[in-house]
Write an enzyme that holds these catalytic residues in place. Structure first.
Site, PDB file in Angstrom:
ATOM      1  N   GLU A 125     -29.788  -3.514  28.446  1.00 46.47           N
ATOM      2  CA  GLU A 125     -29.999  -2.203  29.525  1.00 46.47           C
ATOM      3  C   GLU A 125     -28.377  -1.931  30.129  1.00 46.47           C
ATOM      4  O   GLU A 125     -27.488  -2.701  31.395  1.00 46.47           O
ATOM      5  CB  GLU A 125     -30.858  -2.571  29.761  1.00 46.47           C
ATOM      6  CG  GLU A 125     -32.059  -2.975  29.586  1.00 46.47           C
ATOM      7  CD  GLU A 125     -32.772  -1.217  29.432  1.00 46.47           C
ATOM      8  OE1 GLU A 125     -33.110  -0.501  29.725  1.00 46.47           O
ATOM      9  OE2 GLU A 125     -33.619  -1.869  28.933  1.00 46.47           O
ATOM     10  N   CYS A 142     -28.905   1.067  38.395  1.00 46.14           N
ATOM     11  CA  CYS A 142     -28.630   1.430  37.264  1.00 46.14           C
ATOM     12  C   CYS A 142     -29.258   3.684  36.534  1.00 46.14           C
ATOM     13  O   CYS A 142     -29.048   4.166  36.084  1.00 46.14           O
ATOM     14  CB  CYS A 142     -28.635   0.676  36.134  1.00 46.14           C
ATOM     15  SG  CYS A 142     -30.167   0.508  35.544  1.00 46.14           S
TER      16      CYS A 142
HETATM   17  P1  NAP Z   1     -21.741  -7.612  35.092  1.00 52.83           P
HETATM   18  O1  NAP Z   1     -20.959  -7.750  36.187  1.00 52.83           O
HETATM   19  O2  NAP Z   1     -22.394  -6.471  33.379  1.00 52.83           O
HETATM   20  O3  NAP Z   1     -22.812  -8.393  34.595  1.00 52.83           O
HETATM   21  C1  NAP Z   1     -23.790  -8.978  34.096  1.00 52.83           C
HETATM   22  C2  NAP Z   1     -24.089 -10.135  34.147  1.00 52.83           C
HETATM   23  O4  NAP Z   1     -22.809 -10.806  32.437  1.00 52.83           O
HETATM   24  C3  NAP Z   1     -24.214 -10.967  34.413  1.00 52.83           C
HETATM   25  O5  NAP Z   1     -24.713 -12.313  34.548  1.00 52.83           O
HETATM   26  C4  NAP Z   1     -22.604 -11.224  34.597  1.00 52.83           C
HETATM   27  O6  NAP Z   1     -21.921 -13.076  34.537  1.00 52.83           O
HETATM   28  C5  NAP Z   1     -22.650 -11.732  33.280  1.00 52.83           C
HETATM   29  N1  NAP Z   1     -21.425 -11.671  32.397  1.00 52.83           N
HETATM   30  C6  NAP Z   1     -19.738 -11.227  32.672  1.00 52.83           C
HETATM   31  N2  NAP Z   1     -19.126 -10.948  31.919  1.00 52.83           N
HETATM   32  C7  NAP Z   1     -19.689 -11.715  31.543  1.00 52.83           C
HETATM   33  C8  NAP Z   1     -19.465 -11.804  29.906  1.00 52.83           C
HETATM   34  N3  NAP Z   1     -17.833 -11.977  29.469  1.00 52.83           N
HETATM   35  N4  NAP Z   1     -20.409 -12.161  29.228  1.00 52.83           N
HETATM   36  C9  NAP Z   1     -21.030 -12.905  29.533  1.00 52.83           C
HETATM   37  N5  NAP Z   1     -22.014 -12.183  30.203  1.00 52.83           N
HETATM   38  C10 NAP Z   1     -20.991 -11.953  31.074  1.00 52.83           C
HETATM   39  O7  NAP Z   1     -22.575  -5.993  35.640  1.00 52.83           O
HETATM   40  P2  NAP Z   1     -22.828  -6.207  37.562  1.00 52.83           P
HETATM   41  O8  NAP Z   1     -22.303  -5.868  38.079  1.00 52.83           O
HETATM   42  O9  NAP Z   1     -23.826  -7.932  37.549  1.00 52.83           O
HETATM   43  O10 NAP Z   1     -24.338  -5.594  37.295  1.00 52.83           O
HETATM   44  C11 NAP Z   1     -24.060  -3.927  37.776  1.00 52.83           C
HETATM   45  C12 NAP Z   1     -24.819  -3.257  36.420  1.00 52.83           C
HETATM   46  O11 NAP Z   1     -25.516  -3.642  35.743  1.00 52.83           O
HETATM   47  C13 NAP Z   1     -23.962  -1.822  36.445  1.00 52.83           C
HETATM   48  O12 NAP Z   1     -23.445  -1.047  34.969  1.00 52.83           O
HETATM   49  C14 NAP Z   1     -25.496  -0.952  36.159  1.00 52.83           C
HETATM   50  O13 NAP Z   1     -25.709  -0.056  35.778  1.00 52.83           O
HETATM   51  C15 NAP Z   1     -26.364  -1.941  35.432  1.00 52.83           C
HETATM   52  N6  NAP Z   1     -27.907  -2.248  35.172  1.00 52.83           N
HETATM   53  C16 NAP Z   1     -28.171  -1.672  34.129  1.00 52.83           C
HETATM   54  C17 NAP Z   1     -29.594  -1.874  34.503  1.00 52.83           C
HETATM   55  C18 NAP Z   1     -30.288  -1.390  33.250  1.00 52.83           C
HETATM   56  O14 NAP Z   1     -31.736  -1.850  33.238  1.00 52.83           O
HETATM   57  N7  NAP Z   1     -29.663  -0.616  32.384  1.00 52.83           N
HETATM   58  C19 NAP Z   1     -30.649  -2.272  35.208  1.00 52.83           C
HETATM   59  C20 NAP Z   1     -29.476  -2.681  36.524  1.00 52.83           C
HETATM   60  C21 NAP Z   1     -28.339  -2.996  36.092  1.00 52.83           C
HETATM   61  P3  NAP Z   1     -22.100 -12.727  36.781  1.00 52.83           P
HETATM   62  O15 NAP Z   1     -22.352 -12.638  37.682  1.00 52.83           O
HETATM   63  O16 NAP Z   1     -21.022 -14.436  36.285  1.00 52.83           O
HETATM   64  O17 NAP Z   1     -20.241 -12.497  36.593  1.00 52.83           O
END
Ligand code: NAP
Length: 473
Positions: free
Chosen positions: A243, A277
């Site tokens: 997602e 998102c």
């Molecule tokens: P993110 O930076 O991708 O982080 C999401 C999760 O992934 C966090 O738990 C993060 O840990 C972890 N993570 C970071 N780098 C990683 C790696 N290399 N390997 C594995 N895990 C890793 O996203 P965010 O800033 O938290 O969230 C915002 C994004 O989520 C936006 O793009 C939004 O559109 C998207 N989103 C999508 C949906 C949907 O249903 N499509 C819903 C909500 C949000 P840390 O926190 O420790 O960095």
């Protein structure tokens, strides 16, 4: 702060959790390293056998008890969400109810994981299918919905008979730990669902993709990280649900009900200060209605109450951190440098480092960064268009395909546009579309798979074809 936080925080923990409204530490929790998580995965894999062997009705009873406990503590959980992710308390209460609804829904759906009988292709043979749990699952979740993004995964996983190990976002581990505690109280066996806050997300991501005990990984977060996980999961052909990010268009046609469109725009754009998102990322407004729509939208946006989320009546809380605020500010500055005009807002708020004034921007060109990237902030860029074909072309001109919204009253147009928009979810004449009863998910670079609805359970089930031969007398 209150009973739940006292029970989940760990004074000797190494991860401080900060309130984005004040920068103050609310609590500390402990983090888990790769070796510890590998052990937790092994324990989960042992626990899942007995859980899967229970009847769906028994699993449903435990999930229903979890739902009830979450709703009993709705206020405490809402306060935790607001404290660690900043969203207005009224929205946080809504998130708890929305998040809990997935547990209730999947408790019910677990009882309907039907197989099928298929008319046979040969004498003495019968063809059937059964659905079985995928096995031990892993999940990684973001900070913007610290409860709901978890329940959308853990609810169906447990309902299907799987075990699940979940790494929450570093910014928001408290909601996740509170959910785990309540699951335990409801009767979810300890090893079956574990929350593992971690300060090295990439190492945990690699483990989830490389450990052969993990049969499925469900990730919600950015497209960038989704791409990393997809590449890594190739080694074990681990099943994936992704997602990811979005770039939702919000289209207002000349024949729209303008007040309804403004209402929908407020709900879609400014929820969680624009950090969802499915938030409208760009507004496409037709020539004939453009000025009237912009005037009404600007008036409503200028009246929004910007305040710390914990303050009753707050409508726009802080952004999650300084990096989030900087991204919004630099996208806005670049847009203004390319000729966009600020109708209201347009700068940081005096309330604190992470606050940004809700903003409306007009005369926006359709090819600049603010409408190409996810803004994740309270800024509404408005692009003017001439006709339906142009609106569809601009709306689809993005690698993302999560949610799209449009307002129109002509029935033919409503169908044409619904079918032409290349998105996983399309809302006509509404600004909010998330519900546990409908399939949530994206196409293109917005992801794979669906959460919620009856399809959400299938993400945690394998379909087995069973051939019964030798049946002739
Ligand atoms: P993110 O930076 O991708 O982080 C999401 C999760 O992934 C966090 O738990 C993060 O840990 C972890 N993570 C970071 N780098 C990683 C790696 N290399 N390997 C594995 N895990 C890793 O996203 P965010 O800033 O938290 O969230 C915002 C994004 O989520 C936006 O793009 C939004 O559109 C998207 N989103 C999508 C949906 C949907 O249903 N499509 C819903 C909500 C949000 P840390 O926190 O420790 O960095």
């Amino acid at each position: 702060m209150h009973e739940l936080i006292d029970r989940i925080s760990d004074e000797r923990g190494d991860l401080p959790v900060r309130d984005p409204a004040t920068g103050k530490t609310i609590a500390t929790v402990r983090t888990y390293g790769v070796d510890e998580v590998a052990g937790i995965i092994r324990d989960a894999d042992v626990a899942r056998g007995a859980w899967a062997a229970r009847t769906a009705k028994e699993r449903a009873r435990v999930l229903r008890a979890w739902f009830d406990l979450i709703m009993d503590r709705q206020e405490q959980l809402a306060r935790i969400i607001t404290a660690e992710c900043g969203k207005p308390i009224a929205e946080a209460r809504g998130e708890v109810a929305y998040g809990a609804a997935f547990i209730e829904w999947f408790a019910e759906e677990a009882k309907r994981a039907y197989g099928e009988t298929i008319p046979t292709f040969a004498d003495g043979k019968r063809v059937l299918t059964i659905k079985q749990p995928v096995g031990t699952c892993a999940a990684i979740t973001p900070w913007n919905f610290p409860v709901a993004m978890i329940t959308r995964k853990v609810g169906p996983a447990l309902a299907a008979g799987c075990a699940i190990v979940l790494k929450p976002a570093e910014a928001t581990p408290l909601s996740a730990l509170a959910l785990e505690l309540l699951a335990r109280e409801a009767g979810v066996p300890e090893a079956l669902f574990r929350v593992v806050p971690a300060s090295e997300p990439s190492a945990i991501g690699e483990l989830f993709c490389s450990d052969p005990l993990i049969r499925k990984l469900s990730f919600t977060g950015s497209t960038r990280v989704g791409q990393i996980l997809m590449a890594q999961s190739g080694q074990n052909i681990t099943r994936l649900s992704l997602e990811l990010g979005g770039n939702a268009p919000f289209i207002v046609f000349d024949d729209a009900d303008i007040d309804a469109a403004v209402e929908g725009a407020m709900a879609s754009k400014y929820r969680n200060a624009g950090q969802t998102c499915v938030c409208a990322n760009r507004f496409l407004v037709q020539d004939g209605i453009h000025d009237a729509f912009v005037a009404k939208l600007t008036e409503r946006v200028a009246a929004l109450k910007v305040a710390p989320g914990a303050q009753e009546g707050s409508q726009i809380g802080p952004l999650i951190n300084a990096a989030g605020r900087e991204k919004v500010a630099s996208l806005l500055d670049a847009a203004v440098a390319r000729g966009a005009r600020v109708m209201t807002g347009g700068h940081r708020s005096d309330l604190g480092e992470n606050f940004f004034e809700p903003t409306v921007l007009v005369d926006v060109a359709p090819d600049i960064d603010i409408v190409r990237q996810e803004i994740f902030g309270p800024v509404a860029p408005v692009i003017r268009f001439r006709d339906e074909a142009e609106a569809i072309r601009i709306a689809n001109d993005t690698p993302y395909g999560l949610a799209a919204y449009f307002y129109a009253r002509d029935l033919g147009r409503v169908w044409r546009v619904t079918e032409a928009l290349e998105y996983g979810m399309v809302a006509a004449n509404d600004g909010l579309l998330s519900t546990e009863v409908a399939p949530f998910g994206g196409i293109k670079q917005s992801g794979l798979g669906r959460e919620g609805s009856r399809h959400g359970l299938d993400e945690y089930l394998e379909l087995k074809y069973c051939l019964m031969g030798g049946l002739s007398a």
